[in-house]
Design a protein around this motif. Structure first.
Motif, PDB file in Angstrom:
ATOM      1  N   ALA A  86      38.682  42.611 -13.058  1.00  0.00           N
ATOM      2  CA  ALA A  86      39.984  43.143 -13.459  1.00  0.00           C
ATOM      3  C   ALA A  86      40.144  43.017 -14.971  1.00  0.00           C
ATOM      4  O   ALA A  86      39.319  42.404 -15.642  1.00  0.00           O
ATOM      5  N   ALA A  87      41.210  43.555 -15.487  1.00  0.00           N
ATOM      6  CA  ALA A  87      41.401  43.569 -16.943  1.00  0.00           C
ATOM      7  C   ALA A  87      41.436  42.149 -17.503  1.00  0.00           C
ATOM      8  O   ALA A  87      41.014  41.910 -18.630  1.00  0.00           O
ATOM      9  N   ALA A  88      41.926  41.203 -16.686  1.00  0.00           N
ATOM     10  CA  ALA A  88      42.065  39.826 -17.170  1.00  0.00           C
ATOM     11  C   ALA A  88      40.738  39.242 -17.629  1.00  0.00           C
ATOM     12  O   ALA A  88      40.698  38.343 -18.470  1.00  0.00           O
ATOM     13  N   THR A  89      39.621  39.733 -17.109  1.00  0.00           N
ATOM     14  CA  THR A  89      38.332  39.149 -17.464  1.00  0.00           C
ATOM     15  C   THR A  89      37.881  39.555 -18.863  1.00  0.00           C
ATOM     16  O   THR A  89      36.841  39.128 -19.323  1.00  0.00           O
ATOM     17  N   ALA A  90      38.658  40.442 -19.523  1.00  0.00           N
ATOM     18  CA  ALA A  90      38.338  40.766 -20.907  1.00  0.00           C
ATOM     19  C   ALA A  90      38.385  39.487 -21.756  1.00  0.00           C
ATOM     20  O   ALA A  90      37.638  39.333 -22.714  1.00  0.00           O
ATOM     21  N   GLN A  91      39.260  38.560 -21.379  1.00  0.00           N
ATOM     22  CA  GLN A  91      39.333  37.268 -22.079  1.00  0.00           C
ATOM     23  C   GLN A  91      38.252  36.349 -21.501  1.00  0.00           C
ATOM     24  O   GLN A  91      37.844  36.533 -20.360  1.00  0.00           O
ATOM     25  N   PRO A  92      37.823  35.336 -22.293  1.00  0.00           N
ATOM     26  CA  PRO A  92      36.934  34.338 -21.684  1.00  0.00           C
ATOM     27  C   PRO A  92      37.632  33.733 -20.464  1.00  0.00           C
ATOM     28  O   PRO A  92      38.839  33.505 -20.484  1.00  0.00           O
ATOM     29  N   VAL A 118      32.325  41.017 -15.124  1.00  0.00           N
ATOM     30  CA  VAL A 118      32.893  40.110 -16.133  1.00  0.00           C
ATOM     31  C   VAL A 118      32.242  40.398 -17.488  1.00  0.00           C
ATOM     32  O   VAL A 118      32.916  40.533 -18.515  1.00  0.00           O
ATOM     33  N   GLN A 119      30.919  40.516 -17.471  1.00  0.00           N
ATOM     34  CA  GLN A 119      30.179  40.726 -18.722  1.00  0.00           C
ATOM     35  C   GLN A 119      30.641  42.007 -19.417  1.00  0.00           C
ATOM     36  O   GLN A 119      30.945  42.010 -20.605  1.00  0.00           O
ATOM     37  N   ALA A 168      32.515  42.208 -22.951  1.00  0.00           N
ATOM     38  CA  ALA A 168      31.779  42.833 -24.051  1.00  0.00           C
ATOM     39  C   ALA A 168      32.623  43.922 -24.701  1.00  0.00           C
ATOM     40  O   ALA A 168      32.585  44.125 -25.908  1.00  0.00           O
ATOM     41  N   ALA A 169      33.441  44.593 -23.886  1.00  0.00           N
ATOM     42  CA  ALA A 169      34.250  45.694 -24.400  1.00  0.00           C
ATOM     43  C   ALA A 169      35.432  45.180 -25.224  1.00  0.00           C
ATOM     44  O   ALA A 169      36.067  45.933 -25.943  1.00  0.00           O
ATOM     45  N   HIS A 170      35.703  43.901 -25.074  1.00  0.00           N
ATOM     46  CA  HIS A 170      36.927  43.370 -25.707  1.00  0.00           C
ATOM     47  C   HIS A 170      36.719  43.035 -27.181  1.00  0.00           C
ATOM     48  O   HIS A 170      35.739  42.399 -27.543  1.00  0.00           O
TER      49      HIS A 170
END
Ligand SMILES: NC(=O)c1ccc[n+]([C@@H]2O[C@H](COP(=O)([O-])OP(=O)(O)OC[C@H]3O[C@@H](n4cnc5c(N)ncnc54)[C@H](O)[C@@H]3O)[C@@H](O)[C@H]2O)c1
Length: 481
Positions: A337-343, A474-475, A479-481
């Motif tokens: 989900a979008a939340a995984t953009a963060q560590p 997650v990766q 990575a996109a963030h």
């Protein structure tokens, strides 16, 4: 039988206080009832006192702590509780009267368990409404650290009540031992009493002091008993032919009068010797101080036994497995989900006293342990659990690069954030960062490479597609963030 969200306690002395501490710690609300209003202060103090040791028992993610309330209105407690644990003084008529009264208030699907050390459930349930929900659930002091609870049904007890009770006690981290049929003293207290009777004889006859008799257990059999009981230990003592040889060799001694079945008379002289002996052993230390020492040892022993998956350590391990699994299940929707953009913030911990080096800082090896725990948390989120490992697949660490940036001090709350840097069929590369919780300051980082292996073949092998997909999601989000 109901799902237990609120535990009602009847009697809040030593044992009631222990039940309260354990249940609250594992997220169960507690309504504590006692005839004496002053017991409110006592039970709150007992819960606070237990917290230090309980907090160190496991660092697995726990549900939010339960809430404690106190009342002198036993009927109000009985109406609020999903499960009732009785811990009033060990007098049959008193227990019968109070259990009968409480059973008239508590709905019939509320299990009522008695902590009695030796009374029989058939006697306790005699005057109750819905007596089939009464059983004995005998715990051990301190209830908040010792996992054993003996479950005993009476003539009228239903299988459903026994099963529901076993589920509840397992949920709060206990080992429920079903006693096959009711006997006075259940199992453990009969064994403990036999030992105690011999102690009283040996002290009475001036053969030994209380301290010498405690030494005779603590330096020897006591160490064995934590992992294996008397029977398995004797099986080992018999050599290759085990118990059969042991009985042949030492069985005849059982006929010699080594031990006495009758307890000695409790004369004033014997009581004085027992009291003076234990006071000498306490050597000026208060009960509170000794309790703290006992609790520290109980936590440490269970953690060691957990490594060997034996006895109380196996109970702790199974509890942790469930806690990690339920935390992973509730957070799994995050993955991809979008939340995984963060560590990902998957691990919260605290610097334990035994992690400290000569300078008062967290010692080197513990950084590796904390990062290993964070990796473990990530892999659980991805679906690598005991079942996955049992199927002969695992991720092995092949490389770690650890960088220290600042020190961590004793009891400091910490957390770890994790990035997935790379994933392919057989490899995962992670970057963990350890932070101090109070100001988010980074203390260390670890870049780690893991290789997926077929454990039976001892060779690298492709990981499960679903596990890989979760890690890859997650990766790519990070990575996109
Ligand atoms: N102390 C132990 O090591 C131990 C271990 C296992 C089981 N047990 C069993 O647990 C039970 C309680 O033992 P304990 O050591 O906690 O005793 P305790 O004396 O410390 O506590 C008993 C509590 O019950 C309260 N009480 C008395 N009558 C009551 C009533 N009618 N309604 C509500 N509360 C009432 C008292 O005020 C007191 O707070 C006993 O059956 C005992 O055999 C004790």
């Amino acid at each position: 039988m109901r799902q237990v969200r609120t535990l009602g306690l009847l009697g809040t002395g030593v044992i009631g206080g222990g039940w309260a501490a354990r249940a609250l710690h594992f997220g169960i609300d507690v309504v504590a009832a006692d005839v004496k209003p002053e017991m409110e202060g006592w039970i709150r103090g007992a819960v606070a006192n237990a917290e230090g040791a309980l907090a160190r028992l496991t660092f697995a993610p726990l549900p939010p702590k339960g809430k404690l309330s106190f009342t002198t209105d036993l009927a109000a407690m009985a109406r609020a509780a999903d499960f009732i644990q009785e811990n009033i003084p060990e007098q049959l008529e008193l227990k019968q009267r109070v259990l009968a009264a409480v059973s008239r208030e508590a709905p019939a699907d509320v299990v009522i368990a008695s902590s009695t050390s030796g009374l029989m459930p058939s006697d306790l349930q005699r005057d109750m409404v819905a007596p089939e929900r009464l059983l004995v659930a005998h715990p051990f002091n301190p209830v908040y650290l010792l996992p054993l609870v003996e479950l005993v049904g009476g003539r009228q007890t239903s299988e459903a009540a026994l099963a529901a009770a076993a589920r509840f006690y397992t949920y709060i981290g206990m080992h429920a031992l079903r006693v096959r049929r009711e006997v006075p003293g259940h199992l453990t207290d009969r064994l403990q009493e036999a030992l105690w009777r011999e102690i009283l004889h040996l002290v009475n006859e001036d053969v030994a002091t209380t301290g010498e008799l405690d030494d005779s257990i603590v330096y020897g059999p006591g160490l064995r008993w934590a992992g294996m009981g008397t029977n398995l230990i004797y099986h080992l003592a018999g050599g290759e032919t085990g118990m059969r040889h042991m009985l042949r060799q030492f069985g005849p001694c059982l006929k010699w009068p080594w031990t006495k079945l009758e307890a000695p008379e409790l004369t004033e002289g014997l009581i004085d010797k027992m009291v003076a002996g234990t006071e000498a052993q306490a050597a000026g230390r208060s009960i509170r101080e000794l309790e703290r020492l006992r609790d520290d040892c109980l936590v440490a022993v269970q953690q060691v036994l957990r490594e060997y998956d034996i006895g109380a350590g196996a109970t702790l391990r199974a509890l942790e497995e469930r806690l990690y699994e339920s935390a992973a299940a509730s957070a799994r929707p995050q993955i991809g989900a979008a939340a995984t953009a963060q560590p990902l913030r998957l691990l919260e911990t605290r610097v334990r006293p035994e992690w400290i080096d000569y300078h008062g800082h967290m010692t080197d090896s513990r950084y590796l342990q904390v990062f290993g725990d964070a990796t473990d948390a990530l892999f659980r989120y991805a679906g690598i659990d005991d079942a996955y490992r049992d199927s002969g697949r695992a991720l092995y660490a092949v490389e770690t690069r650890l960088v220290h940036q600042a020190e961590a001090h004793v009891q400091e709350p910490l957390y770890v954030t994790t990035r997935v840097l790379e994933v392919d069929d057989k490899r995962v590369r992670l970057l963990h960062s350890l932070h101090r919780a109070r100001d988010d300051r980074p203390l260390a980082s670890a870049e780690q490479l893991y290789l997926h292996v077929n454990t039976a073949a001892g060779r690298s092998a492709p990981m499960d597609a679903a596990v890989r997909a979760r890690l890859a999601a997650v990766q790519s989000a990070q990575a996109a963030h």
